[in-house]
Scaffold this motif. Structure first.
Motif, mmCIF file in Angstrom:
data_model
loop_
_atom_site.group_PDB
_atom_site.id
_atom_site.type_symbol
_atom_site.label_atom_id
_atom_site.label_comp_id
_atom_site.label_asym_id
_atom_site.label_seq_id
_atom_site.Cartn_x
_atom_site.Cartn_y
_atom_site.Cartn_z
ATOM 1 N N THR A 61 -5.154 5.959 -1.274
ATOM 2 C CA THR A 61 -4.032 7.072 -0.917
ATOM 3 C C THR A 61 -4.663 8.293 -0.760
ATOM 4 O OG1 THR A 61 -2.678 5.790 -2.492
ATOM 5 C CG2 THR A 61 -1.985 7.735 -1.831
ATOM 6 N N GLN A 62 -4.218 8.874 0.394
ATOM 7 C CA GLN A 62 -4.614 10.192 0.846
ATOM 8 C C GLN A 62 -3.813 11.339 0.397
ATOM 9 O OE1 GLN A 62 -7.813 11.154 2.785
ATOM 10 N NE2 GLN A 62 -7.069 12.919 1.735
ATOM 11 N N LYS A 63 -4.432 12.158 -0.125
ATOM 12 C CA LYS A 63 -3.589 13.455 -0.428
ATOM 13 C C LYS A 63 -3.520 14.412 0.688
ATOM 14 C CE LYS A 63 -4.124 17.782 -3.551
ATOM 15 N NZ LYS A 63 -4.935 18.395 -4.164
ATOM 16 N N ILE A 64 -2.286 14.959 1.098
ATOM 17 C CA ILE A 64 -2.457 15.778 2.046
ATOM 18 C C ILE A 64 -1.383 16.959 1.730
ATOM 19 C CG2 ILE A 64 -1.252 16.038 4.500
ATOM 20 C CD1 ILE A 64 -1.644 13.105 4.960
ATOM 21 N N VAL A 65 -1.900 18.305 1.998
ATOM 22 C CA VAL A 65 -1.248 19.406 1.565
ATOM 23 C C VAL A 65 -1.375 20.577 2.746
ATOM 24 C CG1 VAL A 65 -1.453 19.221 -0.901
ATOM 25 C CG2 VAL A 65 -3.189 20.275 0.428
ATOM 26 N N CYS A 66 -0.294 21.295 2.733
ATOM 27 C CA CYS A 66 -0.667 22.664 3.308
ATOM 28 C C CYS A 66 -0.043 23.788 2.561
ATOM 29 C CB CYS A 66 0.166 22.500 4.647
ATOM 30 S SG CYS A 66 2.133 22.363 4.606
ATOM 31 N N GLY A 116 0.797 -1.102 -0.108
ATOM 32 C CA GLY A 116 -0.108 0.048 -0.045
ATOM 33 C C GLY A 116 0.652 1.307 0.117
ATOM 34 N N LEU A 117 0.266 2.245 -0.489
ATOM 35 C CA LEU A 117 0.944 3.709 -0.488
ATOM 36 C C LEU A 117 -0.313 4.610 0.178
ATOM 37 C CD1 LEU A 117 3.258 5.810 -1.004
ATOM 38 C CD2 LEU A 117 1.881 6.135 -3.197
ATOM 39 N N ASP A 118 -0.234 4.742 1.601
ATOM 40 C CA ASP A 118 -1.356 5.046 2.359
ATOM 41 C C ASP A 118 -1.742 6.771 2.210
ATOM 42 O OD1 ASP A 118 -2.146 2.919 3.971
ATOM 43 O OD2 ASP A 118 -0.020 2.957 4.083
ATOM 44 N N ALA A 119 -0.708 7.418 1.633
ATOM 45 C CA ALA A 119 -0.745 8.664 1.650
ATOM 46 C C ALA A 119 0.520 9.256 0.768
ATOM 47 C CB ALA A 119 -0.783 9.528 2.947
ATOM 48 N N VAL A 120 0.156 10.507 0.192
ATOM 49 C CA VAL A 120 1.073 11.515 -0.444
ATOM 50 C C VAL A 120 1.054 12.847 0.147
ATOM 51 C CG1 VAL A 120 2.071 12.408 -2.233
ATOM 52 C CG2 VAL A 120 1.154 9.998 -2.429
ATOM 53 N N ALA A 121 1.959 13.285 0.754
ATOM 54 C CA ALA A 121 1.914 14.781 1.248
ATOM 55 C C ALA A 121 2.877 15.590 0.550
ATOM 56 C CB ALA A 121 2.485 14.715 2.841
ATOM 57 N N VAL A 122 2.354 17.007 0.431
ATOM 58 C CA VAL A 122 3.136 18.073 -0.294
ATOM 59 C C VAL A 122 3.425 19.241 0.615
ATOM 60 C CG1 VAL A 122 3.443 19.526 -2.405
ATOM 61 C CG2 VAL A 122 2.417 17.253 -2.774
ATOM 62 N N VAL A 123 4.325 19.598 1.391
ATOM 63 C CA VAL A 123 4.327 20.405 2.125
ATOM 64 C C VAL A 123 4.651 21.795 1.837
ATOM 65 C CG1 VAL A 123 4.909 18.777 4.225
ATOM 66 C CG2 VAL A 123 6.726 19.680 2.792
ATOM 67 N N GLY A 124 3.753 22.493 1.051
ATOM 68 C CA GLY A 124 3.742 23.710 0.813
ATOM 69 C C GLY A 124 4.520 24.180 -0.536
ATOM 70 N N ASP A 125 4.135 25.311 -0.966
ATOM 71 C CA ASP A 125 4.761 26.090 -2.303
ATOM 72 C C ASP A 125 4.290 24.748 -3.359
ATOM 73 O OD1 ASP A 125 5.565 28.290 -1.089
ATOM 74 O OD2 ASP A 125 7.647 28.039 -1.184
#
Length: 464
Positions: free
Chosen positions: A147-152, A113-122
């Motif tokens: 897969t959950q997309k996570i951003v800030c 599994g690939l549970d999430a992909v996070a991009v931490v800004g810009d």
């Protein structure tokens, strides 16, 4: 400025070196206070490590649009052109990240599994709606179920709105990405993403929210690792956190030793061992998918040669006992290049403290005297060539001095090529047109990531 393997010598103030010594001393004291000063072996991931959770994390993708290319050079002169050259590079690299993360996960002999992909800004370059649309198009076309997309938000998400009302930037963000702050429980782990306050680039308001969410996570899972994502690094932690860090975040996170924090903003290479820090929690810098930046003698704003050849991200995995394996991946050369193994976080088992890593570091060593040579090019300029030095981790930078007798003619410093896995570790320095028949001496020394200095190389020659 060092570009494409060529350095033009210029006069520099070598008093900056004093700043690196002061900064290093400060970090040593901070690390002693946090985790003690005894040397601890760096852990190796056990061969029987079996992940039960996995996610990828990156930062600073900088999606652009065609209209923006008309503004080349507006922020930093010629340097800005290096990372505003094409609009197709960000989607290509983010697509490659998703593809390689899935390929790695699905080919794994075990948990796939690939549970999430996070991009931490810009993830946008100016916060334009077209840039959000292009960014989300990549996820729509490549993100798979489960897969959950996570951003800030980062500072660049507000660039278009700084002269008017920053809240407009927050509204655009929320239109495309939802809430500025988010808290997910994914496969039994808490993922908390926190953005800048809606009106100013601080965390005074959102920091209070973060603390409440951390308390909820601890009440739910106790000592289990908690993953936190925000754009700027916690101040005075990882490489780049002195110049680009935020003071609110570390004051909050310091009460939660099980936190593993991911940040971006600086664009500093993940190859540098200072990109991980452990003191009162764990922090990691996520490099960039757009362009690199580095420091020289703690002075920020250096763009190393081939600066736009930046495409790094982490794959983070957890096993059933809450141990973590964090692997750095280079998209341009399709290889992993560093690996960290974290265990016992709640008990403050912190082998990646600044002090401990510095004790493991070594001064750079030039083999065969660096094979130093000075030759004349077709333009009548003297060119110094030498091979790079090797240290325990990386050779961060080089200092070159050209002198004639007791007089220093010119001097310069520049980053090593440690972030470019596709390049040979060889250097050329253009010394310029020198006075024919005059005797000169060129000297070179190298610094490691933790300011350990090589032996001085010297070469005397008569200019042609």
């Amino acid at each position: 400025m060092f570009r494409k393997g060529i350095v033009m010598i210029s006069f520099k103030n070598f008093g900056r070196t004093l700043l690196s010594v002061v900064a290093a001393a400060f970090y040593v004291v901070l690390s002693f206070v946090s985790v003690g000063g005894g040397k601890q072996e760096l852990p190796v991931t056990p061969k029987d490590f079996e992940p039960v959770m996995r996610f990828a994390v990156c930062s600073d993708v900088h999606f652009k649009n065609d209209n923006e290319l008309e503004a080349k050079g507006e922020a930093a002169g010629e340097e800005y052109e290096k990372y505003l050259e094409e609009v197709d590079v960000p989607p290509q690299r983010l697509t490659a990240l998703l593809k390689t993360a899935y390929d790695y996960s699905e080919s794994y002999d075990g948990y796939k599994g690939l549970d999430a992909v996070a991009v931490v800004g810009d993830f946008t370059n100016k916060g334009a709606p077209e840039q959000y649309e292009a960014f989300n198009k990549v996820f729509k076309e490549n993100l798979k179920a489960g897969t959950q997309k996570i951003v800030c938000s980062g500072n660049h998400e507000y660039y278009l709105y700084r002269k008017n009302d920053r809240t407009e930037g927050s509204c655009v963000y929320e239109k495309y990405e939802g809430s500025l702050n988010s808290h997910y429980v994914i496969n039994g782990y808490h993922f908390i993403s926190v953005s800048y306050d809606e009106k100013v680039e601080t965390y005074l308001k959102s920091g209070a929210w973060l603390k409440k969410e951390l308390d909820k996570a601890v009440a739910d899972t106790g000592d289990k690792p908690i993953f936190v994502f925000q754009h700027p690094a916690p101040l005075l932690t990882i490489y780049g956190a002195t110049k680009w860090g935020d003071p609110v975040i570390p004051a909050i996170l310091s009460a939660y030793p099980q936190v593993v924090d991911f940040s971006g903003h600086s664009h500093y290479p993940m190859n540098d061992p200072r990109s991980i820090w452990q003191g009162t929690f764990t922090a990691l810098g996520c490099g960039s998918l757009a362009y690199f930046e580095t420091e020289l003698d703690t002075i920020a704003g250096n763009f190393p040669g081939d600066t736009t050849k930046a495409a790094q991200y982490y794959i983070v995995e957890a096993d059933k006992d809450w141990n973590l394996r964090i692997r750095s991946y280079d998209l341009l050369t399709s290889q992993f290049f560093t690996e960290y193994y974290l265990t016992g976080l709640a008990e403050k088992n912190y082998p990646y403290s600044y002090q401990n890593l510095r004790q493991h570091d070594t001064a750079p060593v030039f083999e065969n005297g660096g094979n130093m040579k000075v030759t004349l090019n077709k333009n009548g300029e003297s060119v110094l060539t030498f091979d790079g030095a090797k240290a325990r981790f990386v050779t961060e930078s080089y200092k070159v001095t050209l002198s004639s007798g007791a007089k220093i003619v010119a001097e310069d410093n520049f980053s090593g090529k440690y972030m470019y896995l596709f390049e040979d570790d060889k250097y050329e320095v253009n010394l310029g047109k020198l006075e024919s028949g005059k005797k000169y001496t060129v000297s070179v020394y190298a610094l490691s990531a933790f300011a350990k200095t090589s032996k001085l190389l010297k070469l005397s020659f008569t200019a042609e």
